[in-house]
Write a protein that holds these residues in place. Structure first.
Motif, PDB file in Angstrom:
ATOM      1  N   VAL A 414      22.431 -36.314 -74.090  1.00 38.89           N
ATOM      2  CA  VAL A 414      22.356 -34.251 -73.783  1.00 38.89           C
ATOM      3  C   VAL A 414      22.694 -34.717 -72.445  1.00 38.89           C
ATOM      4  O   VAL A 414      22.598 -35.361 -71.703  1.00 38.89           O
ATOM      5  N   ARG A 415      24.415 -34.028 -72.059  1.00 36.88           N
ATOM      6  CA  ARG A 415      24.753 -33.953 -70.362  1.00 36.88           C
ATOM      7  C   ARG A 415      24.161 -32.929 -69.869  1.00 36.88           C
ATOM      8  O   ARG A 415      25.209 -31.792 -70.401  1.00 36.88           O
ATOM      9  N   LEU A 416      23.224 -32.910 -69.420  1.00 31.68           N
ATOM     10  CA  LEU A 416      22.285 -31.758 -68.837  1.00 31.68           C
ATOM     11  C   LEU A 416      23.896 -31.521 -66.876  1.00 31.68           C
ATOM     12  O   LEU A 416      24.366 -32.001 -66.975  1.00 31.68           O
ATOM     13  N   PRO A 417      23.741 -29.944 -67.091  1.00 31.18           N
ATOM     14  CA  PRO A 417      24.265 -28.998 -65.877  1.00 31.18           C
ATOM     15  C   PRO A 417      23.330 -29.919 -65.230  1.00 31.18           C
ATOM     16  O   PRO A 417      22.568 -30.256 -64.523  1.00 31.18           O
ATOM     17  N   LYS A 418      24.137 -30.062 -63.802  1.00 30.26           N
ATOM     18  CA  LYS A 418      24.157 -30.235 -62.045  1.00 30.26           C
ATOM     19  C   LYS A 418      22.205 -29.432 -61.817  1.00 30.26           C
ATOM     20  O   LYS A 418      21.850 -29.395 -61.567  1.00 30.26           O
ATOM     21  N   LYS A 419      23.195 -28.094 -62.448  1.00 31.32           N
ATOM     22  CA  LYS A 419      21.345 -27.185 -61.795  1.00 31.32           C
ATOM     23  C   LYS A 419      19.880 -27.553 -62.705  1.00 31.32           C
ATOM     24  O   LYS A 419      19.143 -27.893 -61.689  1.00 31.32           O
ATOM     25  N   ALA A 420      20.388 -28.326 -64.194  1.00 32.17           N
ATOM     26  CA  ALA A 420      19.146 -28.458 -64.480  1.00 32.17           C
ATOM     27  C   ALA A 420      18.336 -30.213 -63.702  1.00 32.17           C
ATOM     28  O   ALA A 420      17.314 -29.778 -63.564  1.00 32.17           O
ATOM     29  N   ILE A 421      19.733 -30.987 -63.527  1.00 33.99           N
ATOM     30  CA  ILE A 421      19.484 -32.438 -63.052  1.00 33.99           C
ATOM     31  C   ILE A 421      18.370 -31.838 -61.407  1.00 33.99           C
ATOM     32  O   ILE A 421      17.616 -32.723 -61.057  1.00 33.99           O
ATOM     33  N   ALA A 422      19.154 -31.131 -60.469  1.00 33.63           N
ATOM     34  CA  ALA A 422      18.117 -30.949 -59.366  1.00 33.63           C
ATOM     35  C   ALA A 422      17.349 -30.251 -59.903  1.00 33.63           C
ATOM     36  O   ALA A 422      15.801 -30.525 -58.640  1.00 33.63           O
ATOM     37  N   ALA A 423      17.268 -29.041 -60.728  1.00 35.33           N
ATOM     38  CA  ALA A 423      15.279 -28.491 -60.545  1.00 35.33           C
ATOM     39  C   ALA A 423      14.283 -29.644 -61.286  1.00 35.33           C
ATOM     40  O   ALA A 423      13.631 -30.012 -61.413  1.00 35.33           O
ATOM     41  N   ALA A 424      15.130 -30.515 -62.788  1.00 35.83           N
ATOM     42  CA  ALA A 424      14.268 -31.438 -62.749  1.00 35.83           C
ATOM     43  C   ALA A 424      14.230 -32.464 -61.451  1.00 35.83           C
ATOM     44  O   ALA A 424      12.246 -33.001 -61.421  1.00 35.83           O
ATOM     45  N   GLU A 425      14.908 -32.512 -60.546  1.00 32.93           N
ATOM     46  CA  GLU A 425      14.141 -33.315 -59.184  1.00 32.93           C
ATOM     47  C   GLU A 425      13.448 -32.706 -58.380  1.00 32.93           C
ATOM     48  O   GLU A 425      11.957 -33.333 -57.779  1.00 32.93           O
ATOM     49  N   VAL A 426      13.505 -31.033 -57.688  1.00 33.92           N
ATOM     50  CA  VAL A 426      12.493 -30.968 -57.134  1.00 33.92           C
ATOM     51  C   VAL A 426      11.327 -30.501 -58.462  1.00 33.92           C
ATOM     52  O   VAL A 426       9.649 -30.342 -57.680  1.00 33.92           O
ATOM     53  N   ALA A 427      10.727 -30.679 -59.525  1.00 32.12           N
ATOM     54  CA  ALA A 427       9.575 -31.068 -60.706  1.00 32.12           C
ATOM     55  C   ALA A 427       9.762 -31.912 -60.785  1.00 32.12           C
ATOM     56  O   ALA A 427       7.842 -32.825 -60.597  1.00 32.12           O
ATOM     57  N   GLY A 428      10.531 -33.417 -60.015  1.00 32.56           N
ATOM     58  CA  GLY A 428       9.276 -34.507 -59.776  1.00 32.56           C
ATOM     59  C   GLY A 428       9.355 -34.905 -61.632  1.00 32.56           C
ATOM     60  O   GLY A 428       8.575 -35.882 -61.391  1.00 32.56           O
ATOM     61  N   LYS A 429      11.192 -34.679 -61.838  1.00 33.32           N
ATOM     62  CA  LYS A 429      11.244 -35.363 -63.321  1.00 33.32           C
ATOM     63  C   LYS A 429      12.221 -36.171 -63.825  1.00 33.32           C
ATOM     64  O   LYS A 429      13.084 -35.375 -63.187  1.00 33.32           O
ATOM     65  N   ALA A 430      11.998 -36.930 -64.829  1.00 29.11           N
ATOM     66  CA  ALA A 430      13.751 -37.520 -64.996  1.00 29.11           C
ATOM     67  C   ALA A 430      14.276 -36.371 -65.316  1.00 29.11           C
ATOM     68  O   ALA A 430      13.628 -35.701 -66.180  1.00 29.11           O
ATOM     69  N   PRO A 431      15.874 -36.001 -65.709  1.00 28.72           N
ATOM     70  CA  PRO A 431      16.481 -35.225 -65.958  1.00 28.72           C
ATOM     71  C   PRO A 431      15.918 -34.721 -67.688  1.00 28.72           C
ATOM     72  O   PRO A 431      16.008 -33.591 -67.854  1.00 28.72           O
ATOM     73  N   ASP A 432      16.277 -35.493 -68.075  1.00 36.52           N
ATOM     74  CA  ASP A 432      15.316 -35.806 -70.132  1.00 36.52           C
ATOM     75  C   ASP A 432      13.973 -35.426 -69.898  1.00 36.52           C
ATOM     76  O   ASP A 432      13.931 -35.059 -71.643  1.00 36.52           O
ATOM     77  N   GLN A 433      13.472 -35.780 -69.077  1.00 37.64           N
ATOM     78  CA  GLN A 433      12.254 -35.822 -69.204  1.00 37.64           C
ATOM     79  C   GLN A 433      11.571 -33.937 -69.185  1.00 37.64           C
ATOM     80  O   GLN A 433      10.745 -32.620 -69.741  1.00 37.64           O
TER      81      GLN A 433
END
Length: 493
Positions: A414-433
């Motif tokens: 799954v190719r996630l948007p950059k905003k989703a990847i940034a939100a995952a980083e803020v949440a302390g999660k890997a993007p797919d997690q």
């Protein structure tokens, strides 16, 4: 005068997270990790009247067929219940028993108990001799080459066999074990506990998760440069989580690679009956391929594993399996037996289910028609569900998914948007997690993030079984489709 004591208080814990075995703390097992824990909590909340936008949790995180209402094979359960209550097998009770059980189930239970005694007693540490003989016959019939019961060990599922044999191989912390990426996390978790080095090699997603010996050699050579002593190569075929099935030619190349580099081959073949394109991608065992390669491969060291948990049987909770040793030194065989003896024996009901797996009803037996009907219904339904789920994943924005040649899983990227990847980083999660947690909260569908299996850096995947009940499948797919569209819109760049 005030005295300060350094003695811990009587209420302080002796064992804590800071002084426990660090190797255990390091081990991770994604399929029963954070997502699975949260899904169980949601089940409890639902049972207590909690409000969610769904009625039930669907556990697609683990290949656990009967947890998703796959029906057990009748003959297998009949035999299992009869050996539990042998009074039903007495001659004076035969008429009563025949009202509930097929005659061949009664006869099989009698034969097993004649060779076991009571199933409440310890068995031979290597496994019940009759059942090992039947496993050897199954392997011989499957491959066209003889198998030796003395080289077969019955186990508490294939996982116990993997753990035991890796214990034998890992001599020191610089021993390396080659594992596929993506991989089943049993391997990295076990290596963490054993303080050994995983040596990753990558499957090629662009080529239907194919495997090349060039990649194997690259991985081996890179480990050698880092002073890692690579001793074994794990091959999962059919693949978990990727579902690929190796060609016979590719398998020969793998055996040649192992011989050239003096590497033991560990063949995880637990999905050998989960083959969905048998004409194009049939299953070949590594034992068969090895034995067809001629005398120069005599003595080649290999261990192969099988289990009752997969296939059309799905008896995960009974914990039955076996491994077969090929070409191992007799001193090692003695040590494997010694370690097996420390655990006394595999559970006897699991051993019985292994016997039924390798020796099911045959054409002409009273139970054969029902067995064949039940087996085929599960098999063809899995093919249909695999294709339907694959098509659904490929219809999602930014998602691509290879077909499943075998096993029980799909592993879409799954190719996630950059905003989703940034939100995952803020949440302390890997993007797919981050994605999979959001999916669980919105739909009740529990999958596993690709980061738990390993993946090419910068990519995101998730693994899903295609085991949900056929009657739930349309709603299951519709829920994922709706969630994905909303997720992509929410985080669209």
């Amino acid at each position: 005068m005030l005295t300060i004591s350094n003695t811990p208080s009587s209420t302080a814990k002796i064992l804590t997270g800071s002084n426990m075995n660090p190797r255990v703390r390091k081990a991770e097992y994604a399929v029963r990790g954070e997502l699975a824990i949260r899904s169980e909590a949601i089940k409890v909340e639902l049972a207590n009247g909690g409000s969610f936008p769904f009625q039930r949790v669907v556990g697609c995180n683990i290949g656990n067929p009967q947890a998703l209402d796959q029906k057990p094979i009748t003959f297998f359960r009949q035999v299992a219940s009869l050996v539990e209550y042998p009074d039903l097998l007495k001659d004076e009770n035969r008429e009563i028993a025949l009202k509930l059980y097929a005659s061949d189930a009664i006869d099989r239970a009698k034969l097993l108990l004649a060779n076991i005694g009571s199933i409440g007693a310890y068995s031979h540490s290597q496994g019940i001799p009759l059942i090992r003989e039947n496993v050897a016959r199954f392997i011989s019939d499957r491959d066209g080459f003889p198998a030796d019961p003395s080289k077969i060990f019955l186990t508490q599922g294939a996982s116990a066999g993997v753990q035991l044999t890796l214990q034998m191989i890992v001599e020191h912390p610089n021993v390396g074990i080659m594992i596929p990426i993506p991989q089943y996390p049993l391997y990295t978790a076990t290596l963490a506990v054993l303080d050994a080095k995983p040596v990753p090699y990558y499957l090629d997603e662009s080529k239907a998760w194919g495997l090349t010996t060039d990649e194997l050699q690259r991985s081996y050579d890179e480990a050698a440069k880092n002073k890692i002593e690579t001793r074994a190569l794990v091959i999962i075929n059919p693949g978990n989580p990727t579902g690929q099935c190796l060609s016979e030619e590719n398998m020969r190349e793998i055996v040649e690679f192992c011989k050239k580099n003096r590497v033991i081959l560990l063949a995880d073949e637990v999905y050998q009956t989960n083959i969905y394109q048998p004409e194009q991608r049939p299953f070949h065992s590594f034992k068969k391929v090895l034995k067809s390669m001629g005398a120069e491969y005599e003595g080649f060291e290999m261990i192969s594993y099988h289990s009752i948990s997969k296939g059309m049987i799905g008896e995960c909770g009974r914990r039955g399996g076996y491994f077969e040793c090929e070409g191992l030194d007799q001193s090692i065989m003695n040590e494997i037996y010694k370690i097996s003896s420390i655990s006394l024996c595999p559970n006897v009901q699991g051993q019985i289910m292994v016997d039924l797996m390798v020796n099911p009803p045959k054409k002409g037996d009273p139970s054969y028609d029902l067995y064949k009907q039940e087996y085929d219904a599960i098999y063809f339904s899995l093919i249909k569900r695999a294709k339907k789920l694959e098509e659904m994943f490929n219809s999602l924005e930014g998602c691509t998914c290879n077909s499943a040649d075998g096993a029980m899983y799909l592993f879409p990227q799954v190719r996630l948007p950059k905003k989703a990847i940034a939100a995952a980083e803020v949440a302390g999660k890997a993007p797919d997690q981050f994605y999979c947690l959001a999916l669980l909260e919105a739909t009740g569908v529990c999958m596993v993030a690709g980061s738990g299996f390993g993946q090419v850096e910068g990519t995101a995947h998730f693994r899903s079984t295609f085991l949900p009940q056929p009657e739930l499948f349309d709603g299951f797919c519709a829920g994922i489709t709706k969630f994905h569209a909303g997720f992509m819109d929410k985080y669209r760049d």
